[in-house]
Write an enzyme that holds these catalytic residues in place. Structure first.
Site, PDB file in Angstrom:
ATOM      1  N   ASP A  80     149.222  65.574   4.159  1.00  0.00           N
ATOM      2  CA  ASP A  80     149.856  67.128   3.879  1.00  0.00           C
ATOM      3  C   ASP A  80     149.872  67.473   2.607  1.00  0.00           C
ATOM      4  O   ASP A  80     149.951  66.718   1.339  1.00  0.00           O
ATOM      5  CB  ASP A  80     151.316  66.767   4.280  1.00  0.00           C
ATOM      6  CG  ASP A  80     152.165  67.993   4.621  1.00  0.00           C
ATOM      7  OD1 ASP A  80     151.515  69.012   4.938  1.00  0.00           O
ATOM      8  OD2 ASP A  80     153.510  67.979   4.041  1.00  0.00           O
ATOM      9  N   HIS A  81     149.421  68.578   2.418  1.00  0.00           N
ATOM     10  CA  HIS A  81     149.013  69.380   1.215  1.00  0.00           C
ATOM     11  C   HIS A  81     148.202  68.609  -0.006  1.00  0.00           C
ATOM     12  O   HIS A  81     148.593  68.342  -1.126  1.00  0.00           O
ATOM     13  CB  HIS A  81     150.666  69.743   0.549  1.00  0.00           C
ATOM     14  CG  HIS A  81     151.354  70.766   1.164  1.00  0.00           C
ATOM     15  ND1 HIS A  81     151.133  72.043   1.072  1.00  0.00           N
ATOM     16  CD2 HIS A  81     152.325  70.533   2.132  1.00  0.00           C
ATOM     17  CE1 HIS A  81     152.061  72.502   2.113  1.00  0.00           C
ATOM     18  NE2 HIS A  81     152.691  71.839   2.595  1.00  0.00           N
ATOM     19  N   HIS A 178     159.241  76.413   2.673  1.00  0.00           N
ATOM     20  CA  HIS A 178     159.369  75.131   2.554  1.00  0.00           C
ATOM     21  C   HIS A 178     160.898  74.763   2.259  1.00  0.00           C
ATOM     22  O   HIS A 178     161.462  75.798   1.474  1.00  0.00           O
ATOM     23  CB  HIS A 178     158.561  74.281   1.576  1.00  0.00           C
ATOM     24  CG  HIS A 178     157.237  74.167   2.254  1.00  0.00           C
ATOM     25  ND1 HIS A 178     156.207  74.761   1.707  1.00  0.00           N
ATOM     26  CD2 HIS A 178     156.794  73.159   3.105  1.00  0.00           C
ATOM     27  CE1 HIS A 178     155.145  74.459   2.224  1.00  0.00           C
ATOM     28  NE2 HIS A 178     155.335  73.455   3.127  1.00  0.00           N
ATOM     29  N   GLY A 179     161.612  73.824   2.600  1.00  0.00           N
ATOM     30  CA  GLY A 179     163.065  73.506   1.915  1.00  0.00           C
ATOM     31  C   GLY A 179     164.110  73.767   2.878  1.00  0.00           C
ATOM     32  O   GLY A 179     163.978  74.257   4.230  1.00  0.00           O
ATOM     33  N   HIS A 209     153.839  75.826   8.379  1.00  0.00           N
ATOM     34  CA  HIS A 209     154.338  75.104   7.466  1.00  0.00           C
ATOM     35  C   HIS A 209     155.900  75.584   7.161  1.00  0.00           C
ATOM     36  O   HIS A 209     156.021  76.727   7.714  1.00  0.00           O
ATOM     37  CB  HIS A 209     153.497  75.023   6.392  1.00  0.00           C
ATOM     38  CG  HIS A 209     152.560  74.070   6.203  1.00  0.00           C
ATOM     39  ND1 HIS A 209     152.523  72.924   5.528  1.00  0.00           N
ATOM     40  CD2 HIS A 209     151.279  74.031   6.866  1.00  0.00           C
ATOM     41  CE1 HIS A 209     151.328  72.598   5.617  1.00  0.00           C
ATOM     42  NE2 HIS A 209     150.429  73.152   6.545  1.00  0.00           N
TER      43      HIS A 209
HETATM   44  P1  13P Z   1     160.194  72.292   6.120  1.00  0.00           P
HETATM   45  O1  13P Z   1     160.970  72.188   4.478  1.00  0.00           O
HETATM   46  O2  13P Z   1     160.560  73.255   6.389  1.00  0.00           O
HETATM   47  O3  13P Z   1     160.574  70.992   6.861  1.00  0.00           O
HETATM   48  O4  13P Z   1     158.645  72.333   5.883  1.00  0.00           O
HETATM   49  C1  13P Z   1     157.905  71.000   5.970  1.00  0.00           C
HETATM   50  C2  13P Z   1     156.318  71.286   5.685  1.00  0.00           C
HETATM   51  O5  13P Z   1     155.778  72.299   5.719  1.00  0.00           O
HETATM   52  C3  13P Z   1     155.492  69.951   5.106  1.00  0.00           C
HETATM   53  O6  13P Z   1     154.128  70.374   5.047  1.00  0.00           O
HETATM   54  O1  G3H Z   2     155.422  70.487   2.339  1.00  0.00           O
HETATM   55  C1  G3H Z   2     156.082  69.758   1.454  1.00  0.00           C
HETATM   56  C2  G3H Z   2     156.716  68.459   2.239  1.00  0.00           C
HETATM   57  O2  G3H Z   2     157.949  68.627   2.477  1.00  0.00           O
HETATM   58  C3  G3H Z   2     156.587  67.195   1.483  1.00  0.00           C
HETATM   59  O3  G3H Z   2     157.558  67.012   0.252  1.00  0.00           O
HETATM   60  O4  G3H Z   2     155.858  66.397  -1.404  1.00  0.00           O
HETATM   61  O5  G3H Z   2     158.433  66.036  -1.683  1.00  0.00           O
HETATM   62  O6  G3H Z   2     156.923  64.642  -0.261  1.00  0.00           O
HETATM   63  P1  G3H Z   2     157.244  66.096  -0.856  1.00  0.00           P
HETATM   64 ZN    ZN Z   3     153.915  72.336   4.159  1.00  0.00          ZN
END
Ligand code: 13P
Ligand code: G3H
Ligand code: ZN
Length: 308
Positions: A80-81, A178-179, A209
């Site tokens: 992820d990311h 996010h968040g 996302h």
């Molecule tokens: P949320 O913060 O909405 O759960 O998004 C998660 C996300 O996009 C992880 O890549």
């Molecule tokens: O998109 C971000 C995800 O919620 C992951 O978050 O980098 O704190 O693990 P993190």
């Molecule tokens: Zn994300």
């Protein structure tokens, strides 16, 4: 069966109007909680780790845990990311079956160049790639902003981007963020932009996302045991249903919902059983709530039960 790249599952999801939840995990408990839900419901699932989660848990441990626990399930293991080529190469080299290169903060041309480099390496190893175009508000632009400030995906650029990079799926910005606090006012997603993107990219797998719904029952439970989550809100479930059943959104990312539920369970036991020092007691409760939330998504939002 078992770990696989995104090709078969995404094309099946597009054809049959369902979506596959992509849930973040950081340890054995969160991974098992997600996989328990997939097992009980016979649902395909995407389990994913951020680079931060990899730093926390160790990539060898993640690889071993996921391999050991997914033999009889349809699972995609996603980075992820990923921010750099090295992040993505490291994941490909450790058994991840899909990687996200998130170069959405760079210029259009730089995003294309870096995504292309990742696609070439990943495809040579049978791994599929997700990229992102447009910028979500919140953590991605490193300011505390609401979804109102998102820089939406440009549909014409989306077509050019996919053609020039050869990427397998595309994360788009249509108003999610996010968040745990997503909207300052009324919840709003730009379905008009989503439709325009689909006109440019027919039957192409799209990703959302920042798609947690922030279940208020879990927020209340966490708050009852001391969490401070005032004003936490997310994407209404009916909007996610619209995006996944009427559009080509096939991957929906959820992390915050799991963080809140796990925290609620741990807080509950630590508060109600102050004498306990057995970690399993409170971790088990966190796990239980995560499984409940994931099962609810799979059945009532993504429609992915019995699709494995
Ligand atoms: P949320 O913060 O909405 O759960 O998004 C998660 C996300 O996009 C992880 O890549
Ligand atoms: O998109 C971000 C995800 O919620 C992951 O978050 O980098 O704190 O693990 P993190
Ligand atoms: Zn994300």
């Amino acid at each position: 069966m078992g770990l696989q790249n995104s090709k078969k599952l995404f094309s099946d999801a597009i054809k049959n109007n369902y979506a596959i939840g992509a849930f973040n995990f950081v340890n054995l408990e969160t991974l098992s909680a997600i996989l328990d839900a997939a097992t009980e419901l016979n649902s395909p699932v995407i389990v994913q780790c951020s680079t931060g989660a990899i730093k926390y848990a160790g990539i060898e441990a993640i690889e071993a845990m996921v391999k050991a626990k997914t033999k009889n399930l349809q699972v995609i293991l996603n980075l992820d990311h990923g921010k750099t080529f090295e992040d993505c190469k490291n994941a490909v080299d450790h058994g991840f079956t899909n990687v996200m290169i998130d170069a959405s903060h760079l210029s259009f041309e730089e995003n294309i160049a870096l995504t292309k480099q990742v696609v070439e390496y990943a495809h040579s190893k049978g791994v599929t790639v997700e990229a992102e175009l447009g910028v979500l508000a919140g953590v991605e632009d490193e300011v505390s902003a609401s979804a109102d400030d998102a820089k939406y995906t440009n549909p014409l650029q989306a077509k050019e981007f996919v053609e020039r990079t050869g990427v397998d799926s595309l994360a788009i910005a249509i108003g999610t963020s996010h968040g745990t606090h997503k909207f300052s006012g009324e919840a709003k997603l730009r379905f008009d932009i989503l439709s325009e993107i689909e006109k440019q990219l027919p039957n192409f797998p799209l990703v959302l996302h920042g798609a947690s719904s922030i279940p208020q029952n879990m927020v209340k439970l966490a708050e009852q045991y001391g969490a401070t989550l005032k004003g936490a809100n997310g994407i209404p479930e009916e909007m996610l249903r619209e995006a996944t059943t009427k559009h080509n959104v096939v991957k929906v990312n959820v992390d915050s919902d799991l963080r809140i539920s796990f925290t609620a369970g741990v807080r509950e036991i630590l508060t109600t059983k102050p004498e306990t020092v057995d970690m399993r007691e409170y971790l088990k409760q966190g796990k239980k709530y995560v499984t409940e939330v994931v099962k609810n998504k799979m059945t009532t939002v993504f429609n992915s039960a019995n699709k494995a």
